[in-house]
Design an enzyme around this catalytic site. Structure first.
Site, mmCIF file in Angstrom:
data_model
loop_
_atom_site.group_PDB
_atom_site.id
_atom_site.type_symbol
_atom_site.label_atom_id
_atom_site.label_comp_id
_atom_site.label_asym_id
_atom_site.label_seq_id
_atom_site.Cartn_x
_atom_site.Cartn_y
_atom_site.Cartn_z
ATOM 1 N N CYS A 130 -4.845 0.050 4.853
ATOM 2 C CA CYS A 130 -5.331 0.680 3.627
ATOM 3 C C CYS A 130 -6.528 -0.092 3.068
ATOM 4 O O CYS A 130 -7.328 -0.627 3.842
ATOM 5 C CB CYS A 130 -4.210 0.807 2.599
ATOM 6 S SG CYS A 130 -4.606 1.983 1.280
ATOM 7 N N ASP A 199 1.323 -2.629 -4.080
ATOM 8 C CA ASP A 199 1.233 -1.841 -5.320
ATOM 9 C C ASP A 199 2.281 -2.309 -6.308
ATOM 10 O O ASP A 199 2.048 -2.346 -7.513
ATOM 11 C CB ASP A 199 1.399 -0.351 -5.014
ATOM 12 C CG ASP A 199 0.194 0.179 -4.237
ATOM 13 O OD1 ASP A 199 0.131 -0.063 -3.015
ATOM 14 O OD2 ASP A 199 -0.699 0.774 -4.873
HETATM 15 P P1 RI2 Z 1 -5.381 -3.893 -4.594
HETATM 16 C C1 RI2 Z 1 -3.633 0.829 -2.830
HETATM 17 O O1 RI2 Z 1 -3.101 2.022 -3.312
HETATM 18 C C2 RI2 Z 1 -3.119 0.427 -1.464
HETATM 19 O O2 RI2 Z 1 -1.759 0.721 -1.260
HETATM 20 C C3 RI2 Z 1 -3.402 -1.056 -1.502
HETATM 21 O O3 RI2 Z 1 -2.732 -1.785 -0.511
HETATM 22 C C4 RI2 Z 1 -2.907 -1.374 -2.904
HETATM 23 O O4 RI2 Z 1 -3.363 -0.276 -3.699
HETATM 24 C C5 RI2 Z 1 -3.333 -2.682 -3.497
HETATM 25 O O5 RI2 Z 1 -4.695 -2.690 -3.791
HETATM 26 P P2 RI2 Z 1 -3.955 3.402 -3.453
HETATM 27 O O6 RI2 Z 1 -4.510 3.435 -4.860
HETATM 28 O O7 RI2 Z 1 -4.728 -3.972 -5.941
HETATM 29 O O8 RI2 Z 1 -5.006 3.473 -2.393
HETATM 30 O O9 RI2 Z 1 -5.172 -5.152 -3.785
HETATM 31 O O10 RI2 Z 1 -2.904 4.483 -3.270
HETATM 32 O O11 RI2 Z 1 -6.826 -3.478 -4.666
#
Ligand code: RI2
Length: 321
Positions: A130, A199
């Site tokens: 991701c 998350d």
């Molecule tokens: P940071 C994201 O969620 C991903 O799951 C990623 O690993 C997590 O947030 C953490 O991101 P999404 O918004 O806080 O893409 O490290 O569903 O940036």
């Protein structure tokens, strides 16, 4: 448009539609939206004012259910609100809380990058999934120290946030290879460390992250590859200490396929999953590198003992954090 120029409602819409995304970022932007709302909707009657802020907070919480960062952002922004003596005082408090939360959040990522880089071995071949700001920051820092040989990054269907990761790494000159999600086990034999974001972290140390993370952890476990998570302390969920399960967001099937082209076909699109603590070697936080089982200490450190008392949570948890 920069989020500062958006209305509070537009920010919430952006979070819902994922034009604003990433666990940390949605927490910061939800806090900013609440601050902008408090400025715009100021009124002298403090009871009415507080009720308005509470209702906006509820709307913010409904945008994306899984990442506790959003809850932490708006909860910290309203911390101490009911003890304010006037609306003016309340507005000042909301502004200060929000600025502090956002600043601390950015600083936390910087510290995690430093600590994460130390943990990454020399000539490392890494795998990430991701798009995690914290994990990418640690990888970039390790690259600047000449430690990274290659990063494998999964595409991360259905939204393909892996595309953001590979671009960010390539822009910084980090050697990077994108792989499709089912290729993780094929490549695991060459990986020295898996490094991902989070998350939400539950009271039992389980990591809630992008769908597919638990499969990656299982494969890493099978091959004895260290599985490391980069997560700021406000990603630890006090709500799970009270028995709440982390709700897993189910998004629009159209993110997966065009249903009109597949008549009669159902689609399931859960966008997060839970990786059990036993598959996690370490969590890199801004207060140190910890085992997943230290979740309790982190919540107490971050929110104080009061948060663990059920009576306090039933009062709304926003009161005196
Ligand atoms: P940071 C994201 O969620 C991903 O799951 C990623 O690993 C997590 O947030 C953490 O991101 P999404 O918004 O806080 O893409 O490290 O569903 O940036």
């Amino acid at each position: 448009m920069s989020p500062e120029k958006l209305s509070p409602e537009e920010i919430l819409e952006g979070i819902k539609k994922m034009t604003i995304r990433g666990a940390a970022e949605i927490g910061r932007k939800a806090s900013l939206a609440l601050r902008l709302f408090a400025e715009r909707e100021f009124e002298a009657d403090m009871v009415k004012y507080l009720a308005k802020l509470e209702s906006f907070r509820e709307k913010a919480l409904a945008t994306r259910p899984t990442a506790v960062t959003l809850w932490s952002g708006v909860t910290k922004t309203l911390a101490g609100a009911s003890a304010a003596n006037s609306s003016e005082e309340l507005l000042k408090l909301v502004k200060r809380n929000s600025e502090e939360f956002i600043e601390r959040s950015h600083r936390a990522v910087e510290i995690i990058a430093e600590m994460g880089a130390r943990r990454i071995p020399q000539d490392a071949v890494l795998l990430t999934t991701c798009n995690s700001t914290a994990a990418v920051a640690a990888i970039v820092k390790a690259h600047e120290q000449g430690k990274v040989k290659m990063v494998y990054a999964t595409e991360s269907r259905p939204k393909r946030q892996g595309w953001i990761t590979v671009r960010q790494l390539a822009e910084k000159g980090v050697p990077v290879t994108m792989i499709v999600d089912p290729a993780v086990r094929y490549h695991m034999k060459r990986i020295d460390m898996v490094i991902v974001g989070a998350d939400t972290i539950a009271s039992n140390g389980a990591i809630i992250n992008k769908i597919g993370t638990s499969q990656i952890a299982l494969i890493a476990h099978e091959r004895r590859v260290p599985f490391v998570v980069c997560a700021e302390t406000y990603k630890f969920s006090p709500r799970t200490f009270h028995g709440e399960m982390v709700p897993i967001e189910e998004r629009d099937p159209r993110e997966v396929i065009d249903p009109e082209k597949f008549p009669g076909v159902g689609v399931s699109n859960p966008v997060f999953d839970a990786t059990p603590a036993e598959y996690v070697d370490a969590i890199i936080t801004e207060v140190g590198i910890i085992p997943p089982f230290a979740a309790y200490e982190i919540v107490v450190h971050n929110f104080g003992l009061e948060i663990l008392r059920l009576e306090e949570s039933e009062k709304g948890m926003t009161d005196d954090l």
